[in-house]
Design a protein around this motif. Sequence first.
Motif, PDB file in Angstrom:
ATOM      1  N   UNK A   1       5.185 -10.452   5.742  1.00  0.00           N
ATOM      2  CA  UNK A   1       6.209 -11.348   5.220  1.00  0.00           C
ATOM      3  C   UNK A   1       7.326 -11.563   6.235  1.00  0.00           C
ATOM      4  N   UNK A   2       7.431 -10.678   7.235  1.00  0.00           N
ATOM      5  CA  UNK A   2       8.473 -10.809   8.254  1.00  0.00           C
ATOM      6  C   UNK A   2       8.239 -12.006   9.162  1.00  0.00           C
ATOM      7  N   UNK A   3       6.979 -12.387   9.291  1.00  0.00           N
ATOM      8  CA  UNK A   3       6.616 -13.440  10.240  1.00  0.00           C
ATOM      9  C   UNK A   3       6.493 -14.783   9.521  1.00  0.00           C
ATOM     10  N   UNK A   4       6.698 -15.884  10.235  1.00  0.00           N
ATOM     11  CA  UNK A   4       6.669 -17.196   9.575  1.00  0.00           C
ATOM     12  C   UNK A   4       5.310 -17.493   8.940  1.00  0.00           C
ATOM     13  N   UNK A   5       5.350 -17.817   7.661  1.00  0.00           N
ATOM     14  CA  UNK A   5       4.138 -18.079   6.898  1.00  0.00           C
ATOM     15  C   UNK A   5       4.528 -18.946   5.698  1.00  0.00           C
ATOM     16  N   UNK A   6       3.525 -19.468   5.013  1.00  0.00           N
ATOM     17  CA  UNK A   6       3.751 -20.153   3.739  1.00  0.00           C
ATOM     18  C   UNK A   6       3.245 -19.327   2.568  1.00  0.00           C
ATOM     19  N   UNK A   7       2.079 -18.710   2.738  1.00  0.00           N
ATOM     20  CA  UNK A   7       1.457 -17.960   1.647  1.00  0.00           C
ATOM     21  C   UNK A   7       0.859 -16.657   2.175  1.00  0.00           C
ATOM     22  N   UNK A   8       0.972 -15.609   1.358  1.00  0.00           N
ATOM     23  CA  UNK A   8       0.253 -14.357   1.593  1.00  0.00           C
ATOM     24  C   UNK A   8      -0.694 -14.170   0.419  1.00  0.00           C
ATOM     25  N   UNK A   9      -1.956 -13.901   0.709  1.00  0.00           N
ATOM     26  CA  UNK A   9      -2.956 -13.739  -0.347  1.00  0.00           C
ATOM     27  C   UNK A   9      -3.560 -12.342  -0.279  1.00  0.00           C
ATOM     28  N   UNK A  10      -4.027 -11.865  -1.435  1.00  0.00           N
ATOM     29  CA  UNK A  10      -4.570 -10.523  -1.558  1.00  0.00           C
ATOM     30  C   UNK A  10      -5.885 -10.569  -2.326  1.00  0.00           C
ATOM     31  N   UNK A  11      -6.870  -9.814  -1.847  1.00  0.00           N
ATOM     32  CA  UNK A  11      -8.146  -9.736  -2.558  1.00  0.00           C
ATOM     33  C   UNK A  11      -8.176  -8.505  -3.449  1.00  0.00           C
ATOM     34  N   UNK A  12      -8.911  -8.623  -4.561  1.00  0.00           N
ATOM     35  CA  UNK A  12      -9.155  -7.511  -5.495  1.00  0.00           C
ATOM     36  C   UNK A  12      -7.946  -7.170  -6.365  1.00  0.00           C
ATOM     37  N   UNK A  13      -7.239  -8.190  -6.828  1.00  0.00           N
ATOM     38  CA  UNK A  13      -6.044  -7.938  -7.640  1.00  0.00           C
ATOM     39  C   UNK A  13      -6.371  -7.459  -9.052  1.00  0.00           C
ATOM     40  N   UNK A  14      -7.629  -7.575  -9.488  1.00  0.00           N
ATOM     41  CA  UNK A  14      -7.952  -7.084 -10.834  1.00  0.00           C
ATOM     42  C   UNK A  14      -8.024  -5.567 -10.877  1.00  0.00           C
ATOM     43  N   UNK A  15      -8.262  -4.937  -9.723  1.00  0.00           N
ATOM     44  CA  UNK A  15      -8.360  -3.475  -9.693  1.00  0.00           C
ATOM     45  C   UNK A  15      -9.471  -2.932 -10.565  1.00  0.00           C
ATOM     46  N   UNK A  16     -10.530  -3.704 -10.717  1.00  0.00           N
ATOM     47  CA  UNK A  16     -11.610  -3.312 -11.623  1.00  0.00           C
ATOM     48  C   UNK A  16     -12.387  -2.096 -11.119  1.00  0.00           C
ATOM     49  N   UNK A  17     -12.356  -1.853  -9.840  1.00  0.00           N
ATOM     50  CA  UNK A  17     -13.034  -0.695  -9.262  1.00  0.00           C
ATOM     51  C   UNK A  17     -11.977   0.346  -8.868  1.00  0.00           C
ATOM     52  N   UNK A  18     -12.362   1.587  -8.889  1.00  0.00           N
ATOM     53  CA  UNK A  18     -11.426   2.655  -8.528  1.00  0.00           C
ATOM     54  C   UNK A  18     -10.827   2.420  -7.144  1.00  0.00           C
ATOM     55  N   UNK A  19     -11.636   1.924  -6.209  1.00  0.00           N
ATOM     56  CA  UNK A  19     -11.176   1.732  -4.834  1.00  0.00           C
ATOM     57  C   UNK A  19     -10.150   0.615  -4.705  1.00  0.00           C
ATOM     58  N   UNK A  20     -10.054  -0.252  -5.716  1.00  0.00           N
ATOM     59  CA  UNK A  20      -9.145  -1.395  -5.610  1.00  0.00           C
ATOM     60  C   UNK A  20      -7.945  -1.289  -6.547  1.00  0.00           C
ATOM     61  N   UNK A  21      -7.801  -0.143  -7.193  1.00  0.00           N
ATOM     62  CA  UNK A  21      -6.694   0.023  -8.141  1.00  0.00           C
ATOM     63  C   UNK A  21      -5.336  -0.141  -7.468  1.00  0.00           C
TER      64      UNK A  21
END
Length: 202
Positions: free
Chosen positions: A143-163
């Motif tokens: 977020x420190x660097x110039x950008x428009x959007x930051x996106x993230x994968x696995x936001x449901x946290x359905x698997x233990x590894x993605x919680x």
Amino acid sequence: MRDFRAALAGDKCWDRATEALLAAHGEPLEDAILQNREEVLGLCDFIAAEGVRSYLEIGVWTGRLAAALHRLFAFDLVAACDHGWAEQCGLAIRLPAGARVFRGDSDSAAYLSWRAALGPVDLVFIDANHGYRAVRRDFEINRRFPHRFLAFHDITGARRQTAGVKRFWDELREGRKRAIVRPHVELGLDRSVMGIGIWSAG
């Protein structure tokens, strides 16, 4: 509207075979887009609607997602940061010709210098270490660097590894949040076990 479904029909996404590899080996050991196809289609719609012209992916696996998106959108800038986990698992990383690539950790001093030199990036897609602290760190750094959007994968946290991703996404109160969460058809599910979250400062 472009027919992104037809354009991506030949690209392998996370399906039952991928799921079986994960169950057997603890890693999805194949050269594929490690995403829910329906959510990738939603991401394509977002990229088209927002006029995204530059793309950075942090954690590329074999590079299939970055390559597919660049094929569809011919970004002015396509970049990738990865420490080579797919290669350590015996798979090749293939990124688009001309991609700007950083090989190393996304929290290193070398990455900070590389990212600063990269300049403005419309969309930064974070899909690296899914632990809570790592996801928050990647957010705070990028977020420190110039950008428009930051996106993230696995936001449901359905698997233990993605919680950790879900926890971070749920705790993120500032800015504007948009979620692409769709049934995982290729797993025969009427729900998502992944999900893409897109954040912007305003």
